[in-house]
Structures are given as structure tokens and as C-alpha cells.
Design a protein around this motif. Structure first.
Motif, short mmCIF file in Angstrom:
data_model
loop_
_atom_site.label_atom_id
_atom_site.label_comp_id
_atom_site.label_asym_id
_atom_site.label_seq_id
_atom_site.Cartn_x
_atom_site.Cartn_y
_atom_site.Cartn_z
N GLY A 1 0.81 -1.23 0.00
CA GLY A 1 0.00 0.00 0.00
C GLY A 1 0.83 1.26 0.00
O GLY A 1 0.32 2.34 0.32
N ALA A 2 2.10 1.16 -0.37
CA ALA A 2 3.02 2.30 -0.31
C ALA A 2 3.28 2.92 -1.68
O ALA A 2 4.22 3.68 -1.87
CB ALA A 2 4.33 1.87 0.34
N LYS B 1 -1.21 10.24 -4.10
CA LYS B 1 -0.86 11.02 -2.91
C LYS B 1 -0.89 12.49 -3.29
O LYS B 1 -0.92 12.85 -4.47
CB LYS B 1 0.52 10.63 -2.39
CG LYS B 1 1.66 10.94 -3.36
CD LYS B 1 3.00 10.54 -2.78
CE LYS B 1 4.13 10.96 -3.69
NZ LYS B 1 5.43 10.71 -3.10
N LYS B 2 -0.92 13.33 -2.28
CA LYS B 2 -0.89 14.78 -2.49
C LYS B 2 0.56 15.24 -2.43
O LYS B 2 1.31 14.88 -1.52
CB LYS B 2 -1.68 15.52 -1.41
CG LYS B 2 -3.16 15.28 -1.47
CD LYS B 2 -3.81 16.09 -2.55
CE LYS B 2 -5.32 15.95 -2.45
NZ LYS B 2 -5.98 16.47 -3.61
N LEU B 3 0.97 16.02 -3.41
CA LEU B 3 2.31 16.58 -3.45
C LEU B 3 2.19 18.03 -3.88
O LEU B 3 1.79 18.31 -5.02
CB LEU B 3 3.19 15.78 -4.43
CG LEU B 3 4.67 16.11 -4.45
CD1 LEU B 3 5.32 15.79 -3.10
CD2 LEU B 3 5.37 15.31 -5.54
N ILE C 1 4.34 6.41 -1.46
CA ILE C 1 3.75 7.00 -0.26
C ILE C 1 4.69 6.66 0.89
O ILE C 1 4.87 5.49 1.23
CB ILE C 1 2.34 6.42 -0.01
CG1 ILE C 1 1.43 6.73 -1.21
CG2 ILE C 1 1.76 6.94 1.29
CD1 ILE C 1 0.17 5.88 -1.27
N ARG C 2 5.32 7.68 1.47
CA ARG C 2 6.27 7.44 2.56
C ARG C 2 5.52 6.73 3.70
O ARG C 2 4.57 7.27 4.25
CB ARG C 2 6.86 8.77 3.04
CG ARG C 2 8.02 8.61 4.00
CD ARG C 2 8.57 9.95 4.46
NE ARG C 2 8.95 10.83 3.38
CZ ARG C 2 10.12 10.80 2.75
NH1 ARG C 2 11.04 9.93 3.11
NH2 ARG C 2 10.38 11.65 1.78
N SER C 3 5.95 5.50 3.98
CA SER C 3 5.22 4.64 4.91
C SER C 3 6.20 3.84 5.76
O SER C 3 7.29 3.51 5.30
CB SER C 3 4.35 3.64 4.13
OG SER C 3 3.54 4.30 3.19
N TYR D 1 1.07 5.41 7.30
CA TYR D 1 1.16 5.94 5.94
C TYR D 1 1.29 7.46 5.98
O TYR D 1 0.87 8.10 6.94
CB TYR D 1 -0.08 5.56 5.14
CG TYR D 1 -0.17 4.08 4.82
CD1 TYR D 1 0.45 3.56 3.70
CD2 TYR D 1 -0.87 3.22 5.66
CE1 TYR D 1 0.38 2.20 3.41
CE2 TYR D 1 -0.95 1.86 5.38
CZ TYR D 1 -0.32 1.36 4.26
OH TYR D 1 -0.39 0.01 3.98
N ASN D 2 1.86 8.01 4.91
CA ASN D 2 2.02 9.47 4.76
C ASN D 2 2.77 10.06 5.95
O ASN D 2 2.40 11.10 6.49
CB ASN D 2 0.66 10.16 4.59
CG ASN D 2 -0.03 9.71 3.34
OD1 ASN D 2 0.53 9.78 2.25
ND2 ASN D 2 -1.26 9.22 3.47
#
Length: 155
Positions: A105-106, A110-112, A121-123, A138-139
Motif C-alpha cells: 500500500g506504499a 498522494k498529495k504533493l 507514499i512514505r510509509s 502511511y504518509n
């Protein structure tokens, strides 16, 4: 969008090449806790800060029975350059096809900078001794993240 893991889920198994091209499997860590963290790109400011935080806290994590694995889509040669430049002392694993990132799930939307993009996704996950997800985050923020984990996990 990939499915997000939660505490209690089985950790998706994987075997990925490290910075030296040596295969590393999650199963190699059964019997110990392991942090598996996913980051977008080696040698970028946020990813460097996060990796150095793990490096600087590795002794305390290891004393608590926790190993660390970093995973990104970078190729092994880039990971080796990153490892050597930052004197990182834990395995960095290469997932250029993003299969493992997706299974955990990574990878996905995502919002950037206010825009919706598709990417890593930094996880961060804590996998227990039996291969079960003990914590899934997550995030996460690159800065201060390891200190928060140590507080959350009482390490």
C-alpha cells in the motif's frame, strides 16, 4: 489505489536485491521484529534525513530486537551510492517494478504540493516476530519520524 495494510494483517512476503545486488527476504527476519520503511528516492533531502535518523537510532532499535529495512524504487547502484555517502548501516532494498511497494500500500495516489500524483507514499511498518503487521503508518513525515516511532513503541 493499492490496499492499505493494518495491524494484524500478515506482512506481504518479499525478496528484493540490496545495494550490493544480494537478495534479502522478509522471511530472513522471522523471530525478530523488523521495521520496513518505504521512501520515494535515495539522496533526496527528506529521504536522506529519514535514513540518517534510522541510522542514528539503529543501536537502540537493535537493542530492542528491531531490525530496519529501507525500500525504494531505486536501482541497487543508486542505493549503494546513497548508503556509502550517508554511512547507512542497514539494508536498502531495490523495488524498481514497485510490486512490493504496491503490495504494502506504499505506492499510489498522494498529495504533493497540493496536486494529486501517483508515486511512493512514505510509509513505515513494524512487523512482529511471526511476520504480522504490528503497526502501519502511511504518509509519514521524514523529519522527526523515527523519534515518534521510538515514543510510540517505547524503544
Amino acid at each position: 489505489m493499492s490496499t492499505r495494510l493494518q495491524a494484524g494483517d500478515p506482512a506481504p512476503d518479499f525478496t528484493l536485491d540490496d545495494a550490493d545486488g544480494t537478495p534479502v527476504s522478509l522471511a530472513d527476519f522471522r523471530g525478530r521484529k523488523v521495521v520496513v520503511y518505504f521512501y520515494p528516492a535515495a539522496s533526496t533531502p527528506g529521504c536522506t534525513k529519514e535514513a540518517c535518523d534510522f541510522r542514528d537510532n539503529l543501536a537502540e532499535l537493535n537493542e530492542a530486537g528491531i531490525d530496519v529495512l529501507g525500500v525504494s524504487p531505486d536501482k541497487p547502484a543508486k542505493l549503494a551510492t546513497f548508503r556509502d555517502a550517508e554511512q547507512l548501516t542497514f539494508p536498502l532494498l531495490s523495488d524498481p517494478g514497485r510490486e512490493v511497494l504496491t503490495a504494502w500500500g506504499a505506492f499510489g495516489e498522494k498529495k504533493l504540493y497540493g496536486k494529486t500524483v501517483t508515486g511512493v507514499i512514505r510509509s513505515t511498518f513494524l512487523v512482529d516476530e511471526k511476520g504480522t503487521i504490528a503497526d502501519a503508518q502511511y504518509n509519514v513525515k521524514a523529519t522527526g519520524h523515527v523519534a515518534k516511532l521510538r515514543r510510540d513503541w517505547k524503544v
